[in-house]
Scaffold this motif. Structure first.
Motif, PDB file in Angstrom:
ATOM      1  N   GLY A 192       0.813  -1.214   0.000  1.00 25.61           N
ATOM      2  CA  GLY A 192       0.000   0.000   0.000  1.00 25.61           C
ATOM      3  C   GLY A 192       0.844   1.259   0.000  1.00 25.61           C
ATOM      4  N   HIS A 193       1.948   1.234   0.736  1.00 23.16           N
ATOM      5  CA  HIS A 193       2.864   2.383   0.756  1.00 23.16           C
ATOM      6  C   HIS A 193       3.391   2.646  -0.649  1.00 23.16           C
ATOM      7  CE1 HIS A 193       5.912   5.113   2.460  1.00 23.16           C
ATOM      8  NE2 HIS A 193       6.664   4.643   1.474  1.00 23.16           N
ATOM      9  N   LEU A 194       3.848   1.597  -1.320  1.00 23.99           N
ATOM     10  CA  LEU A 194       4.389   1.749  -2.669  1.00 23.99           C
ATOM     11  C   LEU A 194       3.333   2.247  -3.641  1.00 23.99           C
ATOM     12  CD1 LEU A 194       6.592  -1.463  -2.769  1.00 23.99           C
ATOM     13  CD2 LEU A 194       7.361   0.905  -2.424  1.00 23.99           C
ATOM     14  N   ARG A 195       2.114   1.777  -3.488  1.00 24.26           N
ATOM     15  CA  ARG A 195       1.014   2.263  -4.343  1.00 24.26           C
ATOM     16  C   ARG A 195       0.725   3.735  -4.089  1.00 24.26           C
ATOM     17  NH1 ARG A 195      -2.919  -2.853  -3.588  1.00 24.26           N
ATOM     18  NH2 ARG A 195      -1.928  -4.195  -5.111  1.00 24.26           N
ATOM     19  N   MET A 196       0.749   4.142  -2.826  1.00 27.35           N
ATOM     20  CA  MET A 196       0.495   5.545  -2.502  1.00 27.35           C
ATOM     21  C   MET A 196       1.609   6.430  -3.058  1.00 27.35           C
ATOM     22  SD  MET A 196      -1.719   7.604  -1.085  1.00 27.35           S
ATOM     23  CE  MET A 196      -2.649   6.855   0.246  1.00 27.35           C
ATOM     24  N   VAL A 197       2.852   5.975  -2.958  1.00 26.87           N
ATOM     25  CA  VAL A 197       3.975   6.729  -3.530  1.00 26.87           C
ATOM     26  C   VAL A 197       3.757   6.894  -5.038  1.00 26.87           C
ATOM     27  CG1 VAL A 197       6.450   6.636  -4.046  1.00 26.87           C
ATOM     28  CG2 VAL A 197       5.635   6.149  -1.726  1.00 26.87           C
ATOM     29  N   ASP A 198       3.389   5.823  -5.719  1.00 29.55           N
ATOM     30  CA  ASP A 198       3.111   5.909  -7.155  1.00 29.55           C
ATOM     31  C   ASP A 198       1.967   6.874  -7.439  1.00 29.55           C
ATOM     32  OD1 ASP A 198       5.122   4.134  -7.825  1.00 29.55           O
ATOM     33  OD2 ASP A 198       3.776   2.418  -8.044  1.00 29.55           O
ATOM     34  N   ARG A 199       0.931   6.828  -6.622  1.00 29.50           N
ATOM     35  CA  ARG A 199      -0.223   7.721  -6.796  1.00 29.50           C
ATOM     36  C   ARG A 199       0.188   9.184  -6.657  1.00 29.50           C
ATOM     37  NH1 ARG A 199      -5.247   8.334  -2.691  1.00 29.50           N
ATOM     38  NH2 ARG A 199      -6.275  10.018  -3.784  1.00 29.50           N
ATOM     39  N   VAL A 200       0.981   9.481  -5.627  1.00 27.39           N
ATOM     40  CA  VAL A 200       1.422  10.865  -5.406  1.00 27.39           C
ATOM     41  C   VAL A 200       2.318  11.320  -6.550  1.00 27.39           C
ATOM     42  CG1 VAL A 200       2.765  12.371  -3.895  1.00 27.39           C
ATOM     43  CG2 VAL A 200       1.165  10.716  -2.902  1.00 27.39           C
ATOM     44  N   ARG A 201       3.248  10.482  -6.967  1.00 26.12           N
ATOM     45  CA  ARG A 201       4.136  10.847  -8.085  1.00 26.12           C
ATOM     46  C   ARG A 201       3.339  11.071  -9.360  1.00 26.12           C
ATOM     47  NH1 ARG A 201       8.975   6.745  -6.410  1.00 26.12           N
ATOM     48  NH2 ARG A 201      10.069   8.233  -5.077  1.00 26.12           N
ATOM     49  N   SER A 202       2.349  10.236  -9.634  1.00 25.35           N
ATOM     50  CA  SER A 202       1.499  10.408 -10.815  1.00 25.35           C
ATOM     51  C   SER A 202       0.725  11.713 -10.737  1.00 25.35           C
ATOM     52  CB  SER A 202       0.518   9.242 -10.948  1.00 25.35           C
ATOM     53  OG  SER A 202       1.190   8.056 -11.237  1.00 25.35           O
ATOM     54  N   TYR A 203       0.237  12.024  -9.552  1.00 23.97           N
ATOM     55  CA  TYR A 203      -0.497  13.274  -9.355  1.00 23.97           C
ATOM     56  C   TYR A 203       0.399  14.475  -9.664  1.00 23.97           C
ATOM     57  CZ  TYR A 203      -3.086  17.044  -7.208  1.00 23.97           C
ATOM     58  OH  TYR A 203      -3.741  18.228  -7.000  1.00 23.97           O
ATOM     59  N   ILE A 204       1.636  14.419  -9.188  1.00 22.91           N
ATOM     60  CA  ILE A 204       2.577  15.524  -9.427  1.00 22.91           C
ATOM     61  C   ILE A 204       2.857  15.667 -10.909  1.00 22.91           C
ATOM     62  CG2 ILE A 204       4.969  16.278  -9.077  1.00 22.91           C
ATOM     63  CD1 ILE A 204       4.753  14.998  -6.255  1.00 22.91           C
ATOM     64  N   VAL A 205       3.107  14.551 -11.593  1.00 23.10           N
ATOM     65  CA  VAL A 205       3.379  14.587 -13.033  1.00 23.10           C
ATOM     66  C   VAL A 205       2.169  15.134 -13.782  1.00 23.10           C
ATOM     67  CG1 VAL A 205       3.781  13.153 -15.073  1.00 23.10           C
ATOM     68  CG2 VAL A 205       5.129  12.783 -12.999  1.00 23.10           C
ATOM     69  N   ASP A 206       0.972  14.652 -13.447  1.00 22.29           N
ATOM     70  CA  ASP A 206      -0.246  15.147 -14.107  1.00 22.29           C
ATOM     71  C   ASP A 206      -0.419  16.645 -13.890  1.00 22.29           C
ATOM     72  OD1 ASP A 206      -0.758  12.591 -14.978  1.00 22.29           O
ATOM     73  OD2 ASP A 206      -2.339  12.198 -13.497  1.00 22.29           O
ATOM     74  N   ALA A 207      -0.152  17.111 -12.676  1.00 27.58           N
ATOM     75  CA  ALA A 207      -0.284  18.536 -12.373  1.00 27.58           C
ATOM     76  C   ALA A 207       0.730  19.357 -13.164  1.00 27.58           C
ATOM     77  CB  ALA A 207      -0.107  18.769 -10.872  1.00 27.58           C
ATOM     78  N   GLU A 208       1.949  18.827 -13.318  1.00 27.97           N
ATOM     79  CA  GLU A 208       2.972  19.550 -14.086  1.00 27.97           C
ATOM     80  C   GLU A 208       2.602  19.619 -15.557  1.00 27.97           C
ATOM     81  OE1 GLU A 208       6.666  17.604 -13.167  1.00 27.97           O
ATOM     82  OE2 GLU A 208       6.791  18.545 -11.201  1.00 27.97           O
ATOM     83  N   PHE A 209       2.074  18.513 -16.120  1.00 25.15           N
ATOM     84  CA  PHE A 209       1.650  18.532 -17.520  1.00 25.15           C
ATOM     85  C   PHE A 209       0.480  19.496 -17.716  1.00 25.15           C
ATOM     86  CE2 PHE A 209       3.767  14.335 -18.225  1.00 25.15           C
ATOM     87  CZ  PHE A 209       4.603  14.755 -19.242  1.00 25.15           C
ATOM     88  N   LYS A 210      -0.437  19.527 -16.780  1.00 27.49           N
ATOM     89  CA  LYS A 210      -1.571  20.442 -16.869  1.00 27.49           C
ATOM     90  C   LYS A 210      -1.075  21.883 -16.860  1.00 27.49           C
ATOM     91  CE  LYS A 210      -5.904  21.697 -14.694  1.00 27.49           C
ATOM     92  NZ  LYS A 210      -6.793  21.517 -13.556  1.00 27.49           N
ATOM     93  N   GLU A 211      -0.115  22.161 -15.974  1.00 28.90           N
ATOM     94  CA  GLU A 211       0.438  23.511 -15.864  1.00 28.90           C
ATOM     95  C   GLU A 211       1.136  23.911 -17.166  1.00 28.90           C
ATOM     96  OE1 GLU A 211       3.982  25.469 -13.330  1.00 28.90           O
ATOM     97  OE2 GLU A 211       2.402  24.524 -12.132  1.00 28.90           O
ATOM     98  N   VAL A 212       1.907  23.006 -17.753  1.00 27.31           N
ATOM     99  CA  VAL A 212       2.598  23.296 -19.011  1.00 27.31           C
ATOM    100  C   VAL A 212       1.575  23.529 -20.125  1.00 27.31           C
ATOM    101  CG1 VAL A 212       4.049  22.288 -20.813  1.00 27.31           C
ATOM    102  CG2 VAL A 212       4.716  22.083 -18.409  1.00 27.31           C
TER     103      VAL A 212
END
Length: 86
Positions: free
Chosen positions: A63-83
Motif C-alpha cells: 500500500g505504501h508503494l502504491r500511494m507513492v506511485d499515486r502521489v508521483r502520478s499526481y505531481i506529473v499530471d499537475a505539471e503537464f496540466k500547468e505546461v
C-alpha cells in the motif's frame, strides 16, 4: 519501539509515511475481522491527509508503494496540466 515501517520523501514538501498504529483502528471490530494496525498517510501538497489502512505488514508495504506511485502520478499530471496552460 520503532513504529515507522516506510517513509518516502517525494519532494522537499511532500512525503509518504507508513506506520504501525499499535491499536486496532477498525470502526466496528469483531471476531471475523482482522485488526487494522497499519496506516499510510501523505503529508504535503494537494493529497495531504490521504490515508489508507491495512491489516498486515505486507499489505502496508504494498500500500505504501502504491500511494507513492499515486502521489508521483499526481505531481506529473499537475505539471503537464500547468505546461498545457502556458
Amino acid at each position: 519501539r520503532r513504529r515507522r515501517l516506510c517513509n518516502t520523501c517525494i519532494t522537499m514538501d511532500i512525503h509518504v509515511s507508513t506506520v504501525f498504529l499499535g491499536i486496532d483502528h477498525a470502526f466496528c471490530p469483531n471476531d471475523a475481522q482482522a485488526p487494522i494496525l497499519w496506516e499510510t498517510m501523505v503529508f504535503g501538497d494537494e493529497l495531504d491527509g490521504e490515508i489508507e489502512r491495512y491489516t498486515s505488514m505486507s499489505d502496508a508495504i504494498v500500500g505504501h508503494l502504491r500511494m507513492v506511485d499515486r502521489v508521483r502520478s499526481y505531481i506529473v499530471d499537475a505539471e503537464f496540466k500547468e505546461v498545457g496552460e502556458l
